[in-house]
Design an enzyme around this catalytic site. Structure first.
Site, PDB file in Angstrom:
ATOM      1  N   ASP A  40       2.753 -35.550 -12.493  1.00 33.63           N
ATOM      2  CA  ASP A  40       1.568 -34.535 -11.503  1.00 33.63           C
ATOM      3  C   ASP A  40       0.410 -35.379 -11.847  1.00 33.63           C
ATOM      4  O   ASP A  40      -0.284 -35.384 -10.969  1.00 33.63           O
ATOM      5  CB  ASP A  40       1.443 -33.474 -12.428  1.00 33.63           C
ATOM      6  CG  ASP A  40       2.564 -32.324 -12.448  1.00 33.63           C
ATOM      7  OD1 ASP A  40       3.266 -32.541 -11.325  1.00 33.63           O
ATOM      8  OD2 ASP A  40       2.804 -31.326 -13.339  1.00 33.63           O
ATOM      9  N   LYS A 111     -10.632   1.284  -0.292  1.00 36.05           N
ATOM     10  CA  LYS A 111      -9.093   1.134  -0.013  1.00 36.05           C
ATOM     11  C   LYS A 111      -9.414   0.389   1.218  1.00 36.05           C
ATOM     12  O   LYS A 111     -10.020   0.973   2.327  1.00 36.05           O
ATOM     13  CB  LYS A 111      -8.308   2.319   0.133  1.00 36.05           C
ATOM     14  CG  LYS A 111      -6.903   1.902   0.575  1.00 36.05           C
ATOM     15  CD  LYS A 111      -6.106   3.233   0.219  1.00 36.05           C
ATOM     16  CE  LYS A 111      -4.622   3.232   0.844  1.00 36.05           C
ATOM     17  NZ  LYS A 111      -4.174   2.025   1.430  1.00 36.05           N
ATOM     18  N   ARG A 132       3.216  -8.553   2.834  1.00 34.27           N
ATOM     19  CA  ARG A 132       3.996  -7.744   1.766  1.00 34.27           C
ATOM     20  C   ARG A 132       5.377  -7.441   2.418  1.00 34.27           C
ATOM     21  O   ARG A 132       6.246  -7.316   1.512  1.00 34.27           O
ATOM     22  CB  ARG A 132       3.133  -6.097   1.999  1.00 34.27           C
ATOM     23  CG  ARG A 132       3.982  -5.167   1.100  1.00 34.27           C
ATOM     24  CD  ARG A 132       2.785  -4.274   0.797  1.00 34.27           C
ATOM     25  NE  ARG A 132       3.764  -3.059   0.358  1.00 34.27           N
ATOM     26  CZ  ARG A 132       3.877  -2.037   0.793  1.00 34.27           C
ATOM     27  NH1 ARG A 132       3.159  -1.666   2.069  1.00 34.27           N
ATOM     28  NH2 ARG A 132       4.489  -1.007   0.169  1.00 34.27           N
ATOM     29  N   GLU A 166      -6.096  -7.823   0.125  1.00 32.76           N
ATOM     30  CA  GLU A 166      -6.061  -7.256   1.741  1.00 32.76           C
ATOM     31  C   GLU A 166      -6.829  -8.204   2.547  1.00 32.76           C
ATOM     32  O   GLU A 166      -7.984  -8.577   2.333  1.00 32.76           O
ATOM     33  CB  GLU A 166      -6.987  -5.890   1.555  1.00 32.76           C
ATOM     34  CG  GLU A 166      -6.447  -5.070   2.983  1.00 32.76           C
ATOM     35  CD  GLU A 166      -4.963  -4.301   2.560  1.00 32.76           C
ATOM     36  OE1 GLU A 166      -4.245  -4.514   1.676  1.00 32.76           O
ATOM     37  OE2 GLU A 166      -4.611  -3.504   3.206  1.00 32.76           O
ATOM     38  N   LYS A 292      -7.741   2.720 -10.388  1.00 32.85           N
ATOM     39  CA  LYS A 292      -6.635   2.187 -11.050  1.00 32.85           C
ATOM     40  C   LYS A 292      -7.123   2.369 -12.622  1.00 32.85           C
ATOM     41  O   LYS A 292      -8.294   1.945 -12.977  1.00 32.85           O
ATOM     42  CB  LYS A 292      -6.630   0.684 -10.664  1.00 32.85           C
ATOM     43  CG  LYS A 292      -6.134   0.624  -9.354  1.00 32.85           C
ATOM     44  CD  LYS A 292      -6.088  -0.875  -8.997  1.00 32.85           C
ATOM     45  CE  LYS A 292      -7.156  -1.159  -8.047  1.00 32.85           C
ATOM     46  NZ  LYS A 292      -6.912  -2.444  -7.341  1.00 32.85           N
ATOM     47  N   CYS A 428      -0.481   2.936  43.472  1.00 32.75           N
ATOM     48  CA  CYS A 428      -1.914   2.978  42.526  1.00 32.75           C
ATOM     49  C   CYS A 428      -2.384   4.386  43.309  1.00 32.75           C
ATOM     50  O   CYS A 428      -2.413   4.666  44.275  1.00 32.75           O
ATOM     51  CB  CYS A 428      -2.698   1.938  43.175  1.00 32.75           C
ATOM     52  SG  CYS A 428      -4.311   2.206  42.818  1.00 32.75           S
ATOM     53  N   CYS A 444      -2.344  -2.369  39.239  1.00 34.87           N
ATOM     54  CA  CYS A 444      -2.501  -2.527  40.617  1.00 34.87           C
ATOM     55  C   CYS A 444      -2.838  -3.796  40.849  1.00 34.87           C
ATOM     56  O   CYS A 444      -4.035  -4.728  40.345  1.00 34.87           O
ATOM     57  CB  CYS A 444      -3.568  -1.685  40.973  1.00 34.87           C
ATOM     58  SG  CYS A 444      -4.345  -1.918  42.887  1.00 34.87           S
ATOM     59  N   CYS A 449      -8.698  -3.031  46.160  1.00 38.02           N
ATOM     60  CA  CYS A 449      -8.472  -1.770  45.945  1.00 38.02           C
ATOM     61  C   CYS A 449      -9.674  -1.016  45.400  1.00 38.02           C
ATOM     62  O   CYS A 449     -10.407  -1.567  44.684  1.00 38.02           O
ATOM     63  CB  CYS A 449      -7.381  -1.479  44.486  1.00 38.02           C
ATOM     64  SG  CYS A 449      -7.394   0.311  43.666  1.00 38.02           S
TER      65      CYS A 449
HETATM   66  S1  IVH Z   1      -4.184  -2.051  -5.634  1.00 38.41           S
HETATM   67  C1  IVH Z   1       0.747  -1.812  -6.472  1.00 38.41           C
HETATM   68  N1  IVH Z   1      -6.467  -1.764  -4.304  1.00 38.41           N
HETATM   69  O1  IVH Z   1      -3.208  -0.263   0.104  1.00 38.41           O
HETATM   70  C2  IVH Z   1      -0.247  -1.881  -5.763  1.00 38.41           C
HETATM   71  N2  IVH Z   1      -4.537  -1.774  -2.900  1.00 38.41           N
HETATM   72  O2  IVH Z   1      -1.427   1.781   0.734  1.00 38.41           O
HETATM   73  C3  IVH Z   1      -1.676  -2.115  -5.946  1.00 38.41           C
HETATM   74  N3  IVH Z   1      -5.053  -1.463  -0.638  1.00 38.41           N
HETATM   75  O3  IVH Z   1      -0.329  -2.097  -0.565  1.00 38.41           O
HETATM   76  C4  IVH Z   1      -2.526  -2.113  -4.936  1.00 38.41           C
HETATM   77  N4  IVH Z   1      -7.331  -1.894  -0.595  1.00 38.41           N
HETATM   78  O4  IVH Z   1      -2.217  -3.621   0.453  1.00 38.41           O
HETATM   79  C5  IVH Z   1      -5.090  -1.686  -4.145  1.00 38.41           C
HETATM   80  N5  IVH Z   1      -8.710  -1.895  -3.539  1.00 38.41           N
HETATM   81  C6  IVH Z   1      -7.264  -1.887  -3.269  1.00 38.41           C
HETATM   82  C7  IVH Z   1      -6.705  -1.664  -1.942  1.00 38.41           C
HETATM   83  C8  IVH Z   1      -5.240  -1.630  -2.044  1.00 38.41           C
HETATM   84  C9  IVH Z   1      -6.272  -1.705  -0.016  1.00 38.41           C
HETATM   85  C10 IVH Z   1      -3.828  -1.650   0.104  1.00 38.41           C
HETATM   86  C11 IVH Z   1      -2.531  -2.406  -0.527  1.00 38.41           C
HETATM   87  C12 IVH Z   1      -1.403  -1.492  -0.791  1.00 38.41           C
HETATM   88  C13 IVH Z   1      -1.738  -0.635   0.183  1.00 38.41           C
HETATM   89  C14 IVH Z   1      -1.089   0.978  -0.432  1.00 38.41           C
END
Ligand code: IVH
Length: 683
Positions: A40, A111, A132, A166, A292, A428, A444, A449
């Protein structure tokens, strides 16, 4: 030899080539065959030498064997699960109650409504990026992920981990560049990530951004032998901080904690309200808030179902939707000839706005939805987009029409129409030309036209900011036969305009004055205003910068293809759109050339100078103003950026440089003092 040379001599060029070849060979053995021939450290030495000789060399951005997106499947080492969803306050309370034995501290993040991406780092190098897919297997999209500006190809921590997040598109960029070609930023993000060829008219991955929401470390018994041990954090908020320190952009997070179940639920609901208010000002689309459990060991204890983890909940914004009745479908021919269905519905209030017309996009959508006239339909309005029908709920009843009001407060008195399949036109609706199916669109092809003409004229007038000429007047001019092509506008007299309904002398004169003011215009403005199918203002400007004169535009042909596709962001498809658009309008262009003065534009010069392809960031106190240094960098072909990232080539640092210097050092960016930087300018 100094640490960098410009215009490398033959020996250097040969060395660069040899290094790139060796790196390609050893990467393949290492990443794809798992049979390395060198250590490496030896590999790193090759890498570092190439980086010092040619920092922009494509081989440095290539790891493993590059594969075209979509052609290789990736088994996720850690499955990519979905999230359990909630919309009501009670569901949030339920989630808190279910997890409470494991703690009352949660990470809350928006989200993001984009496309999920997993980044696999080995010994700190990005070796694979995957979508995914099914959650167990995704698609290899490494080459496109590497084009996303905020995804680092190397981490300062040289270990093995999978970063999850995301991919989103900035709404400003979407509106400016893509609103015409994609229904929403999410589809575009997903499409750009998976596309095989980068081409204008599709999304470009370099317009995307990655926001991480988690990191998973490869266990020690699976990691590369030379990699440091897997990191262990107590809380997710610590791992998010770690991501940030390592040059990865996490989604914005806050930690929310309560004293008892009720208090915790209330604290989470405060977040849902905060984001409901902040939703419209967010730079990208978000569709809810994710909660979470912060403690990672406790996440383990809760575990997951085959679908989603038990330690997380996605609270989604309440959909802005309502039901109404489909009364009829009208077909309208647009400027580019696309014939689109417009649904007439009984008035319905969606997010505070009374809707009576909604789009059905194209014929493909009408067929996909399987709607009939007289159906009860569901209408959704998201953000500031046009409301649309998303599904049919079967035959409507008369009671579905009761208690409905037009926007002006008048009671709706329409009747339930006889149920019937939508009529799909073959010709048309305006000029009876036979329609052709072009993808999901009916088109069209008749350039004269009347509907296409009226809309092209309107587009022309709007592009040239002639606000005295609106839809009504354009229709009147076309109907009276006074205008049959755009150049005809410039032959109108005030008397002719006064002959039209409701046009007094003053407003007629105003129209003529406005037209006169646009008799001289530059080629880029001209091409923009022409509104050729598929050629928006940005592309028009780019083309004009290459074509330069009206003469050359008129004479455009196949021989020009090569130089057109050489323009940044232009692919074959758009180049052909331009050529076809011009060929179809040759007579009109000649007419324009006689009627108007279309001036040349200067050729867009490819950047040149010793710093081409290199990026610089400037920090600290220098002997001259930073702005001056920035101008000098640009004049020498270099790029000046305001933030330090792993992709930055040089940081020019003066006295008292602070966090930028620290970050650049950590990320291994070359640091220059003022004298060193001045030396770079010498040819
Ligand atoms: S946590 C086990 N945090 O929403 C999955 N997901 O509807 C843990 N997503 O597949 C995901 N924003 O692609 C998490 N702040 C966020 C998120 C997020 C968007 C998406 C993610 C997930 C999907 C589910």
């Amino acid at each position: 030899m100094g640490w960098i040379e410009f215009g490398p001599d033959d020996a250097t060029t040969a060395r660069i080539e040899a290094l790139a070849e060796q790196i390609a060979h050893h990467s393949h053995l290492y990443y794809n065959e798992a049979t390395p021939e060198i250590s490496d450290a030896e590999f790193d030495a090759l890498w570092d030498e190439l980086k010092s000789l040619d920092p922009e060399h494509p081989q440095l951005r290539r790891v493993g064997a590059p594969v075209p997106p979509g052609s290789v499947k990736v088994d996720h080492r850690f499955p990519m699960r979905s999230l359990d969803k909630a919309t009501g306050d009670d569901e949030v309370a339920h989630f808190v109650a279910e997890t409470t034995a494991h703690g009352r501290r949660f990470v809350a993040q928006p989200k993001l409504d984009g496309s999920a991406l997993s980044l696999e780092y080995r010994r700190g190098r990005l070796v694979r990026a995957a979508t995914r897919g099914s959650g167990e297997r995704g698609e290899d999209v490494t080459s496109n992920a590497l084009r996303i500006p905020n995804i680092p190809d190397r981490l300062p921590w040289e270990g093995d981990c999978h970063v999850r997040g995301e991919v989103v598109m900035h709404l400003d960029v979407f509106r400016k560049k893509y609103a015409d070609i994609a229904p929403n930023p999410r589809n575009l993000a997903a499409g750009s990530l998976r596309q095989k060829n980068i081409e204008a008219g599709k999304g470009d991955a370099s317009d995307l951004a990655f926001h991480a929401y988690g990191v998973l470390f490869v266990p020690n018994d699976e990691k590369h032998p030379d990699s440091p041990d897997a990191l262990q954090f107590e809380n997710d908020s610590q791992s998010i901080a770690w991501l940030r320190e390592n040059g990865i952009t996490p989604a914005e997070e806050v930690v929310v904690e309560g004293t008892d179940d009720d208090d915790t639920t209330q604290a989470l609901l405060v977040e849902t309200k905060r984001w409901t208010q902040g939703r419209d000002s967010a730079p990208w689309e978000i569709d809810g808030v994710v909660f979470k459990l912060d403690n990672l060991a406790k996440r383990e204890l809760l575990g997951e179902t085959a679908h989603h983890p038990r330690w997380a909940l996605a609270w989604k914004f309440p959909p802005e939707e309502a039901t109404t009745v489909l009364l009829d479908i009208d077909w309208q021919t647009g400027r580019t000839g696309a014939v689109t269905p417009v649904a007439r519905v009984a008035p319905v209030v969606v997010s505070g706005v009374t809707v009576e017309n909604t789009t059905l996009h194209n014929v493909g959508e009408v067929e996909r939805l399987g709607v009939s006239i007289g159906d009860k339909v569901r209408v959704v309005r998201r953000g500031d987009v046009i409301p649309k029908i998303i599904e049919t709920l079967g035959p409507a009843k008369s009671s579905d029409l009761q208690g409905r009001f037009h926007a002006d407060g008048e009671s709706f008195t329409g009747e339930l129409p006889t149920r019937a399949s939508p009529h799909i036109p073959e010709a048309c609706p305006e000029c009876s030309t036979e329609l052709k199916l072009d993808g999901a669109f009916l088109r069209c092809s008749n350039l004269s036209c009347p509907a296409r003409l009226a809309r092209s004229i309107l587009y022309w007038c709007r592009a040239l900011e002639m606000d005295g000429i609106g839809e009504k007047l354009v229709d009147q001019l076309c109907e009276a036969g006074l205008v049959n092509t755009i150049p005809d506008l410039y032959r109108l007299t005030s008397e002719q305009i006064q002959g039209l309904e409701r046009m007094a002398e003053k407003s007629a004169n105003n129209v003529v004055t406005q037209l006169d003011a646009t008799r001289e215009l530059a080629l880029d403005t001209f091409l923009s205003a022409l509104g050729l199918p598929g050629i928006g203002p940005e592309l028009a400007t780019a083309f004009a910068g290459e074509i330069c004169t009206m003469e050359a535009l008129i004479n455009l042909n196949e021989d020009d293809l090569e130089r057109l596709v050489a323009i940044e962001g232009v692919g074959q498809t758009v180049a052909y759109s331009l050529m076809e658009g011009i060929a179809d309008r040759s007579e009109m262009l000649e007419d324009f050339n006689q009627t108007l003065t279309i001036t040349d534009v200067a050729k867009t010069e490819a950047p040149s100078g010793p710093l081409v392809g290199l990026s610089f960031c400037i920090t600290g106190t220098l002997t001259r103003p930073r702005k001056e240094i920035a101008l000098q960098i640009k004049a020498a072909g270099g790029k000046v950026v305001s933030a330090v990232s792993g992709k930055l080539d040089y940081l020019v640092a003066g006295e008292n440089a602070g966090s930028k210097l620290e970050k650049a050092t950590r990320l291994g960016v070359t640091i220059l003092n003022e004298t060193e930087w001045e030396a770079m300018l010498q040819p």
